[in-house]
Design an enzyme around this catalytic site. Structure first.
Site, PDB file in Angstrom:
ATOM      1  N   SER A 239      44.397  43.253  39.581  1.00 14.21           N
ATOM      2  CA  SER A 239      44.358  42.628  40.902  1.00 14.21           C
ATOM      3  C   SER A 239      43.992  43.629  41.990  1.00 14.21           C
ATOM      4  O   SER A 239      42.832  43.742  42.363  1.00 14.21           O
ATOM      5  CB  SER A 239      45.707  41.971  41.214  1.00 14.21           C
ATOM      6  N   ARG A 240      44.961  44.373  42.499  1.00 17.18           N
ATOM      7  CA  ARG A 240      44.729  45.388  43.525  1.00 17.18           C
ATOM      8  C   ARG A 240      45.551  46.621  43.184  1.00 17.18           C
ATOM      9  O   ARG A 240      46.728  46.537  42.826  1.00 17.18           O
ATOM     10  CB  ARG A 240      45.122  44.867  44.914  1.00 17.18           C
ATOM     11  N   ASP A 264      42.716  48.076  35.781  1.00 16.10           N
ATOM     12  CA  ASP A 264      41.328  47.921  36.204  1.00 16.10           C
ATOM     13  C   ASP A 264      41.169  48.313  37.662  1.00 16.10           C
ATOM     14  O   ASP A 264      40.059  48.340  38.174  1.00 16.10           O
ATOM     15  CB  ASP A 264      40.877  46.463  36.005  1.00 16.10           C
ATOM     16  N   GLU A 269      41.106  54.066  44.776  1.00 18.21           N
ATOM     17  CA  GLU A 269      39.832  53.947  44.063  1.00 18.21           C
ATOM     18  C   GLU A 269      38.609  54.060  44.965  1.00 18.21           C
ATOM     19  O   GLU A 269      37.505  54.363  44.482  1.00 18.21           O
ATOM     20  CB  GLU A 269      39.763  52.630  43.299  1.00 18.21           C
ATOM     21  N   HIS A 301      37.414  48.727  38.025  1.00 18.53           N
ATOM     22  CA  HIS A 301      37.388  47.509  38.835  1.00 18.53           C
ATOM     23  C   HIS A 301      36.224  46.610  38.420  1.00 18.53           C
ATOM     24  O   HIS A 301      35.360  46.242  39.227  1.00 18.53           O
ATOM     25  CB  HIS A 301      37.268  47.854  40.324  1.00 18.53           C
TER      26      HIS A 301
END
Length: 342
Positions: A239-240, A264, A269, A301
């Site tokens: 998600s975040r 992810d 990031e 991501h």
């Protein structure tokens, strides 16, 4: 009037250019850059009425001010999340801001499960060994997901798809959200508070938006998070990045806790993900430490990155621009349009 797009990925480029040629033939020239938008690259947008931004761009008051001074009147974010945009500053600058409120929830939910399976069955380690013709099974022992408990934190569209897949595995479903999803209830999901979810789940997957109340929802200070997870639990975040306190996660892994982690996203990031840093020194000590754990899988991501999702994102972006040019607000509008300059 012209449009400039930032953070355009190689596989995204032909899809974006084709869609804009068909939607605005000859009327809205599109320039695509692989650069992230920030205070240093903002001058490249001078003279462009519309800016297409990505989730890794920095759109704070300073950058928005520079864009407005250069003639920009609209920010069209090519993502659902918009925590990188200072909406108050945009409103003060009379900038229209729109996002993509919906794209394929299957893209993210399926990828979250890909991470969960890769972590549980040690797929990455097994693949690296196989390429070296090492076919031992030592250290590759996993567990059946069937019959175990999954905790879904955030049961909106993506969380519901993730839960449906978990139901197919034959798992016990726990959910936690501000509002219960009838679709998840129909699958047999039991809604509990965060304390109970973190304490009972064998697999935890995060599907929350990043808000002030959800930032670092997983840390070691909160007794409902890392401190009370099972030592052999698996944690997945597609998600975040800011949902997890990464320093706290590293401490937990160093202590030998958690069976595995699939990420992810990463809270720092921006400036890293979607870029080639292979020839540079990694100065992010936290990320570098995280990558040393053999039970951690990190991807860049890419959960949303399917042809289906990109088509939907681009279609929504085109519609957002049409709405703006027509002087109307659409379902995706975050800041209402002001008077046009053209």
């Amino acid at each position: 009037m012209e449009i400039i797009a930032y953070g355009v990925l190689t596989d995204e480029l032909p899809l974006l250019e084709s869609a804009f040629r068909e939607s605005f033939p000859g009327s809205l020239p599109l320039r695509c850059l692989d650069l992230d938008l920030d205070r240093y690259t903002a001058p490249t947008a001078a003279g462009y009425e519309i800016v297409l931004s990505s989730v890794n761009d920095t759109l704070d008051a300073e950058v928005l001010g520079a864009l407005a001074d250069g003639g920009t009147r609209m920010i069209a974010q090519r993502s659902t999340g918009y925590n990188n945009i200072d909406l108050h500053a945009a409103e003060q600058l009379n900038l229209t801001v729109a996002r993509v409120s919906y794209y394929s929830p299957y893209s993210v939910a399926e990828f979250a499960w890909a991470l969960a399976l890769a972590v549980n069955r040690r797929i990455v380690r097994a693949t690296v060994r196989a390429h070296e013709f090492d076919f031992r099974l030592d250290g590759l022992l996993g567990r059946d997901f069937h019959g175990r408990t999954v905790g879904v934190l955030g049961t909106g569209k993506i969380g519901a798809v993730f839960a449906r897949i978990a139901h197919g595995f034959g798992m016990r479903l726990l959910g936690c959200d501000v509002a219960e999803n009838p679709e998840c209830r129909a699958l047999g999901m039991t809604y509990v508070d965060r304390n109970e979810l973190f304490a009972e789940a064998d697999l935890i997957s995060l599907h929350l938006p990043l808000l002030p109340d959800t930032r670092h929802v997983v840390d070691v200070v909160d007794v409902a998070a890392l401190a009370t997870m099972k030592d052999d639990a698996i944690l997945i975040n597609s998600s975040r990045g800011g949902l997890i306190d990464t320093d706290a996660l590293v401490d937990a892994l160093r202590a030998g806790r958690l069976d595995g982690v699939g990420l992810d996203v990463y809270e720092e990031e921006a400036g890293l993900f979607h870029l080639d840093k292979s020839l540079e020194v990694m100065t992010d000590d936290t990320l570098a430490r995280l990558m040393t754990f053999r039970n951690v899988v990190v991807t860049s991501h890419q959960a949303y990155f399917t042809r289906d999702a990109l088509d939907q994102i681009i279609t929504a972006t085109v519609q957002n621009i049409r709405d703006h040019l027509a002087g109307r607000s659409g379902d995706n509008t975050l800041v209402r349009p002001g008077p046009h300059r053209w």
